[in-house]
Design an enzyme around this catalytic site. Structure first.
Site, PDB file in Angstrom:
ATOM      1  N   LYS A 174       1.965   2.044  -4.981  1.00  0.00           N
ATOM      2  CA  LYS A 174       2.555   1.263  -6.088  1.00  0.00           C
ATOM      3  C   LYS A 174       1.832   1.767  -7.655  1.00  0.00           C
ATOM      4  CE  LYS A 174       2.479  -2.748  -4.232  1.00  0.00           C
ATOM      5  NZ  LYS A 174       2.076  -2.106  -2.813  1.00  0.00           N
TER       6      LYS A 174
ATOM      7  N   HIS B  18      -4.881  -1.509  -5.419  1.00  0.00           N
ATOM      8  CA  HIS B  18      -4.019  -0.756  -6.241  1.00  0.00           C
ATOM      9  C   HIS B  18      -5.073   0.527  -6.467  1.00  0.00           C
ATOM     10  CE1 HIS B  18      -0.817  -3.630  -7.114  1.00  0.00           C
ATOM     11  NE2 HIS B  18      -0.964  -3.645  -5.658  1.00  0.00           N
TER      12      HIS B  18
ATOM     13  N   GLN C 202       1.879  -5.962  -3.192  1.00  0.00           N
ATOM     14  CA  GLN C 202       2.537  -6.063  -1.896  1.00  0.00           C
ATOM     15  C   GLN C 202       3.787  -5.422  -1.631  1.00  0.00           C
ATOM     16  OE1 GLN C 202       1.439  -9.499  -3.133  1.00  0.00           O
ATOM     17  NE2 GLN C 202      -0.400  -8.639  -2.684  1.00  0.00           N
TER      18      GLN C 202
ATOM     19  N   ASP D 252       0.905  -1.328   0.082  1.00  0.00           N
ATOM     20  CA  ASP D 252      -0.054   0.014  -0.022  1.00  0.00           C
ATOM     21  C   ASP D 252       0.818   1.203   0.113  1.00  0.00           C
ATOM     22  OD1 ASP D 252      -2.305  -1.772   0.063  1.00  0.00           O
ATOM     23  OD2 ASP D 252      -2.108  -1.866   2.263  1.00  0.00           O
TER      24      ASP D 252
HETATM   25  P1  GDP Z   1      -0.730   0.385  -3.637  1.00  0.00           P
HETATM   26  O1  GDP Z   1      -1.253  -0.979  -3.110  1.00  0.00           O
HETATM   27  O2  GDP Z   1       0.522   0.334  -3.267  1.00  0.00           O
HETATM   28  O3  GDP Z   1      -0.863   0.648  -5.169  1.00  0.00           O
HETATM   29  O4  GDP Z   1      -1.348   1.543  -2.925  1.00  0.00           O
HETATM   30  P2  GDP Z   1      -2.934   1.688  -2.435  1.00  0.00           P
HETATM   31  O5  GDP Z   1      -3.728   1.775  -3.475  1.00  0.00           O
HETATM   32  O6  GDP Z   1      -3.373   0.589  -1.429  1.00  0.00           O
HETATM   33  O7  GDP Z   1      -2.807   2.831  -1.329  1.00  0.00           O
HETATM   34  C1  GDP Z   1      -2.028   4.041  -1.513  1.00  0.00           C
HETATM   35  C2  GDP Z   1      -3.349   5.262  -1.195  1.00  0.00           C
HETATM   36  O8  GDP Z   1      -2.760   6.532  -1.260  1.00  0.00           O
HETATM   37  C3  GDP Z   1      -4.348   5.408  -2.245  1.00  0.00           C
HETATM   38  O9  GDP Z   1      -5.583   5.657  -1.826  1.00  0.00           O
HETATM   39  C4  GDP Z   1      -3.905   6.480  -3.254  1.00  0.00           C
HETATM   40  O10 GDP Z   1      -4.728   7.278  -3.933  1.00  0.00           O
HETATM   41  C5  GDP Z   1      -3.183   7.439  -2.125  1.00  0.00           C
HETATM   42  N1  GDP Z   1      -1.907   8.081  -2.423  1.00  0.00           N
HETATM   43  C6  GDP Z   1      -1.028   7.664  -3.321  1.00  0.00           C
HETATM   44  N2  GDP Z   1       0.119   8.539  -3.407  1.00  0.00           N
HETATM   45  C7  GDP Z   1      -0.280   9.741  -2.481  1.00  0.00           C
HETATM   46  C8  GDP Z   1       0.181  10.755  -2.334  1.00  0.00           C
HETATM   47  O11 GDP Z   1       1.160  11.125  -2.466  1.00  0.00           O
HETATM   48  N3  GDP Z   1      -0.541  11.440  -1.375  1.00  0.00           N
HETATM   49  C9  GDP Z   1      -1.776  11.098  -0.769  1.00  0.00           C
HETATM   50  N4  GDP Z   1      -2.330  11.821   0.059  1.00  0.00           N
HETATM   51  N5  GDP Z   1      -2.383  10.161  -1.147  1.00  0.00           N
HETATM   52  C10 GDP Z   1      -1.734   9.140  -2.207  1.00  0.00           C
HETATM   53  P1  IMO Z   2      -0.758  -4.203  -2.126  1.00  0.00           P
HETATM   54  O1  IMO Z   2      -0.520  -4.682  -3.570  1.00  0.00           O
HETATM   55  C1  IMO Z   2      -0.804  -4.607   2.231  1.00  0.00           C
HETATM   56  C2  IMO Z   2      -0.816  -8.560   3.819  1.00  0.00           C
HETATM   57  C3  IMO Z   2      -2.046  -9.191   4.378  1.00  0.00           C
HETATM   58  C4  IMO Z   2      -1.396 -10.167   5.492  1.00  0.00           C
HETATM   59  C5  IMO Z   2      -0.307 -10.544   4.487  1.00  0.00           C
HETATM   60  C6  IMO Z   2      -0.697 -12.138   4.119  1.00  0.00           C
HETATM   61  O2  IMO Z   2      -2.181  -3.292  -2.291  1.00  0.00           O
HETATM   62  O3  IMO Z   2       0.257  -3.426  -1.585  1.00  0.00           O
HETATM   63  P2  IMO Z   2      -2.493 -12.692   2.001  1.00  0.00           P
HETATM   64  O4  IMO Z   2      -3.670 -12.707   1.870  1.00  0.00           O
HETATM   65  O5  IMO Z   2      -1.313 -12.186   0.947  1.00  0.00           O
HETATM   66  O6  IMO Z   2      -1.977 -14.281   2.336  1.00  0.00           O
HETATM   67  O7  IMO Z   2      -1.809 -11.949   3.549  1.00  0.00           O
HETATM   68  O8  IMO Z   2       0.125  -9.784   3.578  1.00  0.00           O
HETATM   69  N1  IMO Z   2      -1.069  -8.184   2.312  1.00  0.00           N
HETATM   70  C7  IMO Z   2      -1.183  -6.719   1.845  1.00  0.00           C
HETATM   71  N2  IMO Z   2      -0.991  -5.751   2.764  1.00  0.00           N
HETATM   72  N3  IMO Z   2      -1.082  -4.543   0.836  1.00  0.00           N
HETATM   73  C8  IMO Z   2      -1.351  -5.623  -0.084  1.00  0.00           C
HETATM   74  O9  IMO Z   2      -1.135  -5.465  -1.422  1.00  0.00           O
HETATM   75  C9  IMO Z   2      -1.257  -6.763   0.598  1.00  0.00           C
HETATM   76  N4  IMO Z   2      -1.722  -8.049   0.322  1.00  0.00           N
HETATM   77  C10 IMO Z   2      -1.452  -8.932   1.213  1.00  0.00           C
HETATM   78  O10 IMO Z   2      -2.719  -8.086   5.231  1.00  0.00           O
HETATM   79  O11 IMO Z   2      -0.808  -9.392   6.628  1.00  0.00           O
HETATM   80 MG    MG Z   3      -2.774  -1.569  -1.832  1.00  0.00          MG
END
Ligand code: GDP
Ligand code: IMO
Ligand code: MG
Length: 424
Positions: free
Chosen positions: A15, A40, A221, A12
């Site tokens: 990416k 994502h 991840q 999270d």
């Molecule tokens: P990922 O799994 O790595 O793609 O990330 P996620 O989508 O799970 O979580 C990242 C969150 O942060 C999302 O809600 C994005 O829209 C938000 N986000 C990404 N970059 C920025 C930033 O620079 N600032 C803020 N405030 N939010 C961001």
């Molecule tokens: P993105 O791509 C954050 C965590 C779960 C748990 C561990 C194992 O959005 O960054 P699983 O279901 O994979 O067997 O769970 O990994 N986990 C993540 N945490 N972002 C993710 O994906 C995750 N995918 C799995 O919360 O701790």
């Molecule tokens: Mg994520």
């Protein structure tokens, strides 16, 4: 230049935002590991797109998007995600799925749910999407691949081996219902139809023809969730590290020129497991609320803490990171002080660790050693040039670069595509 986007923390990190930006210049975008445990988010012109399996590059149209052999796919989830994109008017005609990707069967999600719900000790806090059990079967050589769905003979032969074993385990270990061959064949028939428009039996040609072009690899991840290098056993079951891209995509390591590690200006984690710089006080709550730190896939509140340079240096090493994209720095706009964990201290003997101690069962004895930086106390969400960032923000970034030993080449100051600074 071919790049891999790798999460440098516990997932999270943002990416998808970075993948979406870099996908502008790519011809082929490949997801190489994980499954729909990923969540994502991409924000374009105030519209939010959420992806689980499908590469974020799909938003551009005209680019090939490939879900590689290293992934695990829950068919119903895939169908729902593709359906959502079509509804949003996104062109999915160039989405391709490797016939070698593994299928998550209903018994995988059932076992994942059972294991999580009944665990008294050692709960992982998984997303309950069947990830661990699907990878377990893959490595035990009793998994189903997408290509199996298109040969009745292969499927029948494989199920004759898989089902007796699977049913014994389901019934006797988990107390779950067994599956008949007819039931599984019926499911497979349904899955074959779901994947039919996307399964790419010509994937070798696709990879061959993209060799001289620009390829972008999208990780899910993060390094600290890597099954080999993360906080095992509190990890996912695949290899998000840069090296995972070579395994899961079908290209060799020489195809990779740069590994972009994506890190937040702080750290979050969902699920169980050690997290030395975690903040359980009001500062942690402030980061969660300002940063909207709630899981995309499960809605769970994310645990929050200060930036941890110890795990990040480790991530640079084992993740093969060559540069960093630092996201969510804007979350600190109203923080008078910002801390960075530079080392761990063992409370039993005062020993200082600057390298990452891999025995995570000992982390309960560790406490973070912090240095404190002054905040900038102004809104930076509209800044698009590095020079225009407040002095304290630049100092903070320079210090992180010094601690990590790699450049921060992208700074993200908001969720939108446009809220990005490319540092020269
Ligand atoms: P990922 O799994 O790595 O793609 O990330 P996620 O989508 O799970 O979580 C990242 C969150 O942060 C999302 O809600 C994005 O829209 C938000 N986000 C990404 N970059 C920025 C930033 O620079 N600032 C803020 N405030 N939010 C961001
Ligand atoms: P993105 O791509 C954050 C965590 C779960 C748990 C561990 C194992 O959005 O960054 P699983 O279901 O994979 O067997 O769970 O990994 N986990 C993540 N945490 N972002 C993710 O994906 C995750 N995918 C799995 O919360 O701790
Ligand atoms: Mg994520």
């Amino acid at each position: 230049m071919n790049k891999v986007v790798v999460g440098a923390q516990w997932g999270d990190e943002g990416k998808a935002k970075i993948t979406d930006l870099l996908a502008q210049d790519a011809d082929l975008i490949i997801r190489y590991q994980g499954g729909c445990n990923a969540g994502h988010t991409v924000v374009v012109d105030n519209k939010t797109f959420k992806f689980h399996l499908i590469p974020s590059g799909i938003l551009y149209g005209g680019k090939d998007c490939f879900i590689g052999a290293g992934t695990v796919i829950l068919p119903e989830y895939f169908e729902e995600e593709v359906g959502g994109l079509i509804k949003d008017g996104i062109d999915v005609s160039r989405l391709k799925v490797s016939p070698l990707a593994s299928i998550t069967m209903p018994y995988h999600t059932e076992v994942d749910g059972y294991t999580e719900d009944t665990a008294k000790k050692g709960k992982i806090g998984t997303t309950k999407k069947g990830i661990g059990p699907t990878y377990t079967d893959k490595y035990a050589r009793i998994g189903l691949k997408i290509q199996d769905l298109y040969s009745k003979e292969t499927l029948s032969e494989k199920l004759d081996v898989i089902l007796p074993l699977k049913n014994k385990t389901l019934e006797q270990v988990y107390g779950l219902k067994p599956y008949t061959k007819e039931q599984v064949l019926e499911l497979c028939d349904k899955y074959a139809k779901i994947f039919e428009p996307y399964v790419c039996f010509e994937w070798q040609e696709l990879l061959e023809k993209s060799k001289g072009k620009k390829v972008l690899f999208e990780g899910a991840q993060g390094v600290m969730l890597d099954v080999d290098y993360g906080t095992y056993p509190f990890v996912t079951s695949s290899n998000p590290i840069g090296g995972g891209a070579a395994v899961g995509s079908g290209y060799g390591p020489k195809m990779i020129d740069e590994v972009v590690g994506v890190a937040k200006a702080y750290v979050t984690r969902v699920g169980e497991g050690p997290f030395v710089s975690e903040l359980t006080d009001e500062i942690g709550v402030k980061i969660r609320e300002v940063g909207h730190e709630y899981g995309v896939t499960t809605g769970r509140p994310r645990r929050c803490g200060w930036f941890d340079a110890v795990t990040m240096r480790y991530a640079v090493l084992v993740g093969g990171l060559t540069t960093i994209a630092l996201t969510k720095i804007d979350v600190f706009d109203e923080f008078e002080e910002i801390k960075v964990c530079t080392a761990y201290k063992d409370t039993r003997n005062g020993k200082i660790y600057t390298s990452y101690p891999t025995d995570v069962y000992m982390h309960k004895y560790l406490e973070p050693v912090y240095e404190t930086h002054s905040g900038w106390m102004e809104d930076i969400t509209g800044v698009t040039e590095y020079e225009k960032l407040p002095e304290n923000a630049k100092k903070y970034l320079a210090r992180l670069e010094e601690l990590l030993g790699v450049s921060i080449s992208i700074v993200s100051v908001g969720p939108d595509r446009t809220q990005t600074i490319f540092k020269k």
